[in-house]
Design a protein around this motif. Structure first.
Motif, PDB file in Angstrom:
ATOM      1  N   PHE A 102       0.829  -1.204   0.000  1.00  0.00           N
ATOM      2  CA  PHE A 102       0.000   0.000   0.000  1.00  0.00           C
ATOM      3  C   PHE A 102       0.865   1.257   0.000  1.00  0.00           C
ATOM      4  O   PHE A 102       0.592   2.203  -0.748  1.00  0.00           O
ATOM      5  N   ILE A 103       1.911   1.286   0.810  1.00  0.00           N
ATOM      6  CA  ILE A 103       2.787   2.457   0.863  1.00  0.00           C
ATOM      7  C   ILE A 103       3.483   2.667  -0.479  1.00  0.00           C
ATOM      8  O   ILE A 103       3.572   3.800  -0.970  1.00  0.00           O
ATOM      9  N   ALA A 104       3.956   1.586  -1.088  1.00  0.00           N
ATOM     10  CA  ALA A 104       4.623   1.697  -2.394  1.00  0.00           C
ATOM     11  C   ALA A 104       3.659   2.214  -3.462  1.00  0.00           C
ATOM     12  O   ALA A 104       4.012   3.093  -4.259  1.00  0.00           O
ATOM     13  N   GLU A 105       2.450   1.701  -3.471  1.00  0.00           N
ATOM     14  CA  GLU A 105       1.473   2.131  -4.470  1.00  0.00           C
ATOM     15  C   GLU A 105       1.091   3.594  -4.273  1.00  0.00           C
ATOM     16  O   GLU A 105       0.936   4.331  -5.250  1.00  0.00           O
ATOM     17  N   VAL A 106       0.952   4.028  -3.036  1.00  0.00           N
ATOM     18  CA  VAL A 106       0.619   5.425  -2.771  1.00  0.00           C
ATOM     19  C   VAL A 106       1.757   6.338  -3.234  1.00  0.00           C
ATOM     20  O   VAL A 106       1.516   7.382  -3.854  1.00  0.00           O
ATOM     21  N   CYS A 107       2.994   5.954  -2.936  1.00  0.00           N
ATOM     22  CA  CYS A 107       4.143   6.764  -3.378  1.00  0.00           C
ATOM     23  C   CYS A 107       4.181   6.858  -4.899  1.00  0.00           C
ATOM     24  O   CYS A 107       4.400   7.944  -5.458  1.00  0.00           O
ATOM     25  N   LEU A 108       3.988   5.744  -5.580  1.00  0.00           N
ATOM     26  CA  LEU A 108       4.058   5.751  -7.045  1.00  0.00           C
ATOM     27  C   LEU A 108       2.905   6.540  -7.659  1.00  0.00           C
ATOM     28  O   LEU A 108       3.111   7.316  -8.598  1.00  0.00           O
ATOM     29  N   LEU A 109       1.712   6.337  -7.137  1.00  0.00           N
ATOM     30  CA  LEU A 109       0.556   7.037  -7.697  1.00  0.00           C
ATOM     31  C   LEU A 109       0.625   8.534  -7.415  1.00  0.00           C
ATOM     32  O   LEU A 109       0.401   9.354  -8.317  1.00  0.00           O
ATOM     33  N   ALA A 110       0.958   8.895  -6.194  1.00  0.00           N
ATOM     34  CA  ALA A 110       1.061  10.316  -5.852  1.00  0.00           C
ATOM     35  C   ALA A 110       2.193  10.981  -6.630  1.00  0.00           C
ATOM     36  O   ALA A 110       2.056  12.116  -7.100  1.00  0.00           O
ATOM     37  N   GLY A 111       3.315  10.285  -6.783  1.00  0.00           N
ATOM     38  CA  GLY A 111       4.424  10.828  -7.562  1.00  0.00           C
ATOM     39  C   GLY A 111       4.058  11.030  -9.021  1.00  0.00           C
ATOM     40  O   GLY A 111       4.410  12.045  -9.628  1.00  0.00           O
ATOM     41  N   SER A 112       3.335  10.086  -9.588  1.00  0.00           N
ATOM     42  CA  SER A 112       2.931  10.208 -10.988  1.00  0.00           C
ATOM     43  C   SER A 112       1.958  11.356 -11.192  1.00  0.00           C
ATOM     44  O   SER A 112       2.071  12.119 -12.155  1.00  0.00           O
ATOM     45  N   VAL A 113       1.000  11.483 -10.287  1.00  0.00           N
ATOM     46  CA  VAL A 113       0.016  12.566 -10.406  1.00  0.00           C
ATOM     47  C   VAL A 113       0.687  13.916 -10.214  1.00  0.00           C
ATOM     48  O   VAL A 113       0.456  14.859 -10.974  1.00  0.00           O
ATOM     49  N   ARG A 114       1.535  14.013  -9.209  1.00  0.00           N
ATOM     50  CA  ARG A 114       2.194  15.293  -8.924  1.00  0.00           C
ATOM     51  C   ARG A 114       3.179  15.669 -10.024  1.00  0.00           C
ATOM     52  O   ARG A 114       3.350  16.846 -10.330  1.00  0.00           O
ATOM     53  N   ASN A 115       3.841  14.683 -10.616  1.00  0.00           N
ATOM     54  CA  ASN A 115       4.779  14.967 -11.687  1.00  0.00           C
ATOM     55  C   ASN A 115       4.049  15.441 -12.944  1.00  0.00           C
ATOM     56  O   ASN A 115       4.595  16.231 -13.717  1.00  0.00           O
ATOM     57  N   ALA A 116       2.840  14.968 -13.151  1.00  0.00           N
ATOM     58  CA  ALA A 116       2.077  15.357 -14.330  1.00  0.00           C
ATOM     59  C   ALA A 116       1.450  16.744 -14.180  1.00  0.00           C
ATOM     60  O   ALA A 116       1.049  17.360 -15.164  1.00  0.00           O
TER      61      ALA A 116
END
Length: 182
Positions: A102-116
């Motif tokens: 869950f922590i890994a998925e949140v980091c990846l999803l939040a990073g992708s959204v914020r980077n976009a």
């Protein structure tokens, strides 16, 4: 006995997810101020490839987790497990595996959204307040990569511990000494 083929496939999928997360961290968007034709400044962002790499890593990690959970029937929907230390370790590793996932998925999803997310035009009347070129903080995809590593490692241990538990033998009726009718 644990399936070696499944362990190898999950390891390769986790390795791909880890590599994509590291690549996303290295290719984060950067921003610079650039003037446009009308004389106001705007934010010029570099390549947006980190978003795609982060989403790819997200999907590969999800696939690896689903593969392990389908093979073990998510611990709760399958056969009964024989009591012992392997079952205790399987339960503990199951919980830790889901937390790190869950922590890994949140980091990846939040990073992708914020980077976009790009703030291209922010016009101010005064030249003392230039536009804010916000970018993703350093280390978000790196944290996701670290938790991908932990998730992959723990899920492998979980699967091996789960397969060591064995089945509870089925109940076959009373095997005791029977008394004849008196």
């Amino acid at each position: 006995m644990a399936s070696t083929l499944l362990l190898i496939v999950v390891f390769i999928i986790d390795l791909i997810a880890f590599g994509l997360a590291v690549a996303a961290e290295r290719r984060r968007s950067t921003a610079t101020l650039a003037p446009n034709n009308s004389g106001s400044d705007y934010c010029l962002y570099s390549s947006d490839i980190a978003t795609g790499l982060g989403v790819g890593s997200f999907l590969f990690l999800l696939a690896a987790q689903l593969l392990i959970m389908v093979a073990t029937r998510c611990l709760c929907c399958g056969r009964g497990l024989r009591p012992g230390s392997s079952r205790a370790w399987a339960i503990v590793l199951f919980i830790i595996c889901w937390v790190t996932f869950f922590i890994a998925e949140v980091c990846l999803l939040a990073g992708s959204v914020r980077n976009a997310y790009h703030t291209k035009y922010r016009t101010y009347i005064s030249s003392t307040h230039p536009p804010s070129c916000q970018t993703l903080r350093k280390g978000v995809f790196g944290a996701g990569a670290a938790f991908i590593f932990f998730t992959g490692l723990i899920s492998q241990f979980y699967y091996v511990s789960y397969s060591k538990c064995g089945n509870i033998p089925p109940y076959r009726g009373d095997a005791g000494v029977r008394m004849s009718s008196l």
